[in-house]
Design an enzyme around this catalytic site. Structure first.
Site, PDB file in Angstrom:
ATOM      1  N   HIS A  63      45.409  31.275  36.758  1.00 52.07           N
ATOM      2  CA  HIS A  63      46.307  32.264  36.178  1.00 52.07           C
ATOM      3  C   HIS A  63      45.479  33.492  35.815  1.00 52.07           C
ATOM      4  CE1 HIS A  63      45.134  31.748  31.943  1.00 52.07           C
ATOM      5  NE2 HIS A  63      44.962  30.471  32.249  1.00 52.07           N
ATOM      6  N   LEU A  64      46.041  34.440  35.098  1.00 58.08           N
ATOM      7  CA  LEU A  64      45.406  35.748  34.918  1.00 58.08           C
ATOM      8  C   LEU A  64      43.993  35.705  34.337  1.00 58.08           C
ATOM      9  CD1 LEU A  64      45.683  38.737  35.305  1.00 58.08           C
ATOM     10  CD2 LEU A  64      46.808  38.874  33.084  1.00 58.08           C
TER      11      LEU A  64
END
Length: 88
Positions: A15-16
């Site tokens: 994810h980010l």
């Protein structure tokens, strides 16, 4: 060019935050850093958008590929970083 398979072990996948961490680490090296995933797709490990677009989940295996003057050093360091949980 050097390559090695590695399993994404952090619980949330790429994810980010871990994607940004991976890109930051990859940018420390001069060589081209990519990874292959999901049966033939490829992503640029120095681009957060490319890494996020790959939608890599926890437990997925990617093939990290480094090509250039510091490729062996980059592959070794990035594999260790991924296996350590990408800073999470």
């Amino acid at each position: 060019m050097v390559k090695k398979d590695v399993v994404i072990s952090n619980p949330t996948g790429l994810h980010l935050r871990p994607a940004g961490n991976l890109c930051r680490e990859a940018m420390k090296f001069k060589c081209k850093v990519t990874f292959d995933y999901d049966g033939g797709n490829s992503a640029n490990a120095k681009s957060v958008l490319s890494v996020l677009g790959a939608c890599i989940k926890s437990g997925n295996t990617i093939t990290l590929c480094c090509d250039g003057e510091d490729e062996v050093e980059a592959l070794t360091a990035l594999i260790a970083y991924i296996e350590s949980g990408l800073g999470e």
